[in-house]
Enzyme design. Sequence first.
Site, PDB file in Angstrom:
ATOM      1  N   HIS A  76       0.717  -1.067  -0.062  1.00 31.95           N
ATOM      2  CA  HIS A  76       0.225   0.078  -0.018  1.00 31.95           C
ATOM      3  C   HIS A  76       0.670   1.269  -0.009  1.00 31.95           C
ATOM      4  O   HIS A  76       0.570   2.129  -0.671  1.00 31.95           O
ATOM      5  CB  HIS A  76      -0.780  -0.108   1.358  1.00 31.95           C
ATOM      6  CG  HIS A  76      -1.898  -1.220   1.169  1.00 31.95           C
ATOM      7  ND1 HIS A  76      -2.601  -1.323   0.119  1.00 31.95           N
ATOM      8  CD2 HIS A  76      -2.438  -1.644   2.064  1.00 31.95           C
ATOM      9  CE1 HIS A  76      -3.685  -2.213   0.484  1.00 31.95           C
ATOM     10  NE2 HIS A  76      -3.399  -2.732   1.816  1.00 31.95           N
ATOM     11  N   HIS A 113       8.404  -2.601   7.750  1.00 33.37           N
ATOM     12  CA  HIS A 113       7.763  -2.456   9.214  1.00 33.37           C
ATOM     13  C   HIS A 113       7.752  -3.786   9.703  1.00 33.37           C
ATOM     14  O   HIS A 113       7.100  -3.567  11.155  1.00 33.37           O
ATOM     15  CB  HIS A 113       6.491  -1.631   9.431  1.00 33.37           C
ATOM     16  CG  HIS A 113       5.421  -2.310   8.631  1.00 33.37           C
ATOM     17  ND1 HIS A 113       5.353  -2.587   7.329  1.00 33.37           N
ATOM     18  CD2 HIS A 113       4.239  -3.124   9.026  1.00 33.37           C
ATOM     19  CE1 HIS A 113       4.292  -3.242   7.100  1.00 33.37           C
ATOM     20  NE2 HIS A 113       3.702  -3.712   8.321  1.00 33.37           N
TER      21      HIS A 113
HETATM   22  N1  COD Z   1     -12.693 -12.152   0.080  1.00 32.27           N
HETATM   23  C1  COD Z   1     -11.953 -12.776   0.659  1.00 32.27           C
HETATM   24  N2  COD Z   1     -10.523 -13.051   0.614  1.00 32.27           N
HETATM   25  C2  COD Z   1      -9.784 -12.045  -0.319  1.00 32.27           C
HETATM   26  C3  COD Z   1     -10.485 -11.065  -1.104  1.00 32.27           C
HETATM   27  C4  COD Z   1     -11.923 -11.319  -0.745  1.00 32.27           C
HETATM   28  N3  COD Z   1     -12.823 -10.400  -1.815  1.00 32.27           N
HETATM   29  N4  COD Z   1      -9.715 -10.321  -1.676  1.00 32.27           N
HETATM   30  C5  COD Z   1      -8.669 -10.749  -1.142  1.00 32.27           C
HETATM   31  N5  COD Z   1      -8.690 -11.868  -0.424  1.00 32.27           N
HETATM   32  C6  COD Z   1      -7.501 -12.534   0.352  1.00 32.27           C
HETATM   33  C7  COD Z   1      -6.231 -12.529  -0.580  1.00 32.27           C
HETATM   34  O1  COD Z   1      -6.346 -13.889  -1.539  1.00 32.27           O
HETATM   35  C8  COD Z   1      -5.100 -12.999   0.334  1.00 32.27           C
HETATM   36  O2  COD Z   1      -4.965 -14.295   0.687  1.00 32.27           O
HETATM   37  C9  COD Z   1      -5.635 -12.068   1.627  1.00 32.27           C
HETATM   38  O3  COD Z   1      -6.927 -11.588   1.405  1.00 32.27           O
HETATM   39  C10 COD Z   1      -4.849 -10.869   2.032  1.00 32.27           C
HETATM   40  O4  COD Z   1      -3.665 -11.372   2.317  1.00 32.27           O
HETATM   41  P1  COD Z   1      -1.971 -10.672   2.243  1.00 32.27           P
HETATM   42  O5  COD Z   1      -0.985 -11.607   2.232  1.00 32.27           O
HETATM   43  O6  COD Z   1      -2.065  -9.981   0.726  1.00 32.27           O
HETATM   44  O7  COD Z   1      -1.959  -9.651   3.149  1.00 32.27           O
HETATM   45  P2  COD Z   1      -1.721  -9.441   4.635  1.00 32.27           P
HETATM   46  O8  COD Z   1      -2.158 -10.452   5.424  1.00 32.27           O
HETATM   47  O9  COD Z   1      -0.156  -9.175   4.624  1.00 32.27           O
HETATM   48  O10 COD Z   1      -2.297  -7.993   5.164  1.00 32.27           O
HETATM   49  C11 COD Z   1      -3.739  -7.844   5.263  1.00 32.27           C
HETATM   50  C12 COD Z   1      -3.798  -6.706   6.011  1.00 32.27           C
HETATM   51  C13 COD Z   1      -5.512  -6.384   5.970  1.00 32.27           C
HETATM   52  C14 COD Z   1      -3.696  -6.518   7.204  1.00 32.27           C
HETATM   53  C15 COD Z   1      -3.254  -5.378   5.109  1.00 32.27           C
HETATM   54  O11 COD Z   1      -3.781  -5.338   3.981  1.00 32.27           O
HETATM   55  C16 COD Z   1      -4.039  -4.010   5.824  1.00 32.27           C
HETATM   56  O12 COD Z   1      -4.957  -3.496   5.506  1.00 32.27           O
HETATM   57  N6  COD Z   1      -2.920  -3.334   6.612  1.00 32.27           N
HETATM   58  C17 COD Z   1      -3.265  -2.146   7.086  1.00 32.27           C
HETATM   59  C18 COD Z   1      -4.019  -2.250   8.562  1.00 32.27           C
HETATM   60  C19 COD Z   1      -3.320  -3.055   9.914  1.00 32.27           C
HETATM   61  O13 COD Z   1      -3.711  -3.140  10.967  1.00 32.27           O
HETATM   62  N7  COD Z   1      -2.134  -3.346   9.497  1.00 32.27           N
HETATM   63  C20 COD Z   1      -1.579  -4.031  10.394  1.00 32.27           C
HETATM   64  C21 COD Z   1      -0.474  -4.755   9.955  1.00 32.27           C
HETATM   65  S1  COD Z   1       0.226  -3.809   8.726  1.00 32.27           S
HETATM   66 ZN    ZN Z   2       2.079  -5.100   8.349  1.00 33.35          ZN
END
Ligand code: COD
Ligand code: ZN
Length: 374
Positions: free
Chosen positions: A52, A69
Amino acid sequence: MATAGKVIRCRAAVAWAPGKPLSIEEVEVAPPKAGEVRIKIVATGICLSDDHVIKGSMPNVEFPVIPGHEGAGIVESTGEGVTAVKPGDKVIPLAIPQCGECSFCRNPESNFCQKFHFCEPQHLLPDKTSRFSCKGKQINHFVWISTFAEYTVVPEYAVAKIDAAAPLDKVCLFGCGFSTGYGAAINAAKVKPGSTCAVFGLGGVGLSVVMGCKAAGASRIIAVDINRDKFAKAKQLGATDCINPRDFQKPIQEVLTEMTGQGVDYSFEVVGHPDTMIASLASCNMNTGVCVMIGVLDSKISIDPMLLVTGRTWKGTTFGGWKPRESIPKLVSSYLEKKFDPDLLITHTLPFAKVNEGFELLRAGKSIRTVLLF
Ligand code: COD
Ligand code: ZN
Ligand code: ZN
């Protein structure tokens, strides 16, 4: 150390402008000032939030910036007045600081230190200057910790000292993904034994929620993702059912309500998408259901107020509700005692120079966590 008090020239991954790949550059890292710590980063994970940042969709980020981070390293030198750590200590830099003085730090129920973003923008250190420069230009920090740099400078209150036996190439995940997800289940939702949970999004953070639900004694953990390749790992970590919203003609909240009778006891949004935010709220049962938001979004969503009027609780959490300086060392010690195994989240380990390859793996849904080694 021989480098104490001197500018260090080292490698870092710089995001020069939104939407451009990271560029590995030689940067200058100034010595720590009073109250600051310079850390030699040994390993850093790649989190979706860093993506992001690179895309320009993370609020409060100023370009050019060094993202990252989820790191772990060793203290190289400290500025005047630093007492919490000393050169040679193993540490985890903290994206959420714990100043210990603000009203939120003094409140036992909260972990959101007021120094985070709102009163002090974190693209500069608290004295409003940067310690990074490259080709004569100032480079900004990211949430004060910028772990995509071989050396980084952070405020003392954004560092947790950890056990000297901790393997840095593994415990870097405690800097974000594991702590955020595991704590969302344990601290924010306070999942009860025998309960039913739904976890939307099975990345590194969502799978850590699954681990937290299992550790809390949930009897049913329904994992939801549009990428079925994530299901095997989710089952390994404790999911009892795995479902793909694309396999159904009806909204996934209706599927979950039918599967459980009234809806789940706890739901978690770990995607950062408007549809999954609404679906996760609607999939927990009216009356006592609790929905925890972890993902962020750079736009607004609207909901039907009846979802809340009927009794559901909708809440959010940052960094899993942990007060980081006091909790992360304890979590690392529990890991060393083998109370949980976040190593299972690490699917790839790459040399730091391949940072862009690490992001390609994440974007293609092929990795859970990639750890970069300096
Ligand atoms: N329905 C279900 N699953 C979905 C959909 C959907 N419509 N779209 C995408 N996904 C799945 C993807 O296939 C993937 O497996 C998963 O969602 C996202 O996983 P990653 O590996 O891309 O992401 P992460 O786990 O590293 O991070 C997810 C967060 C939600 C934490 C991140 O995107 C975020 O918003 N971070 C900011 C908020 C926060 O608290 N951050 C702390 C950590 S930085
Ligand atoms: Zn993170
Ligand atoms: Zn504080």
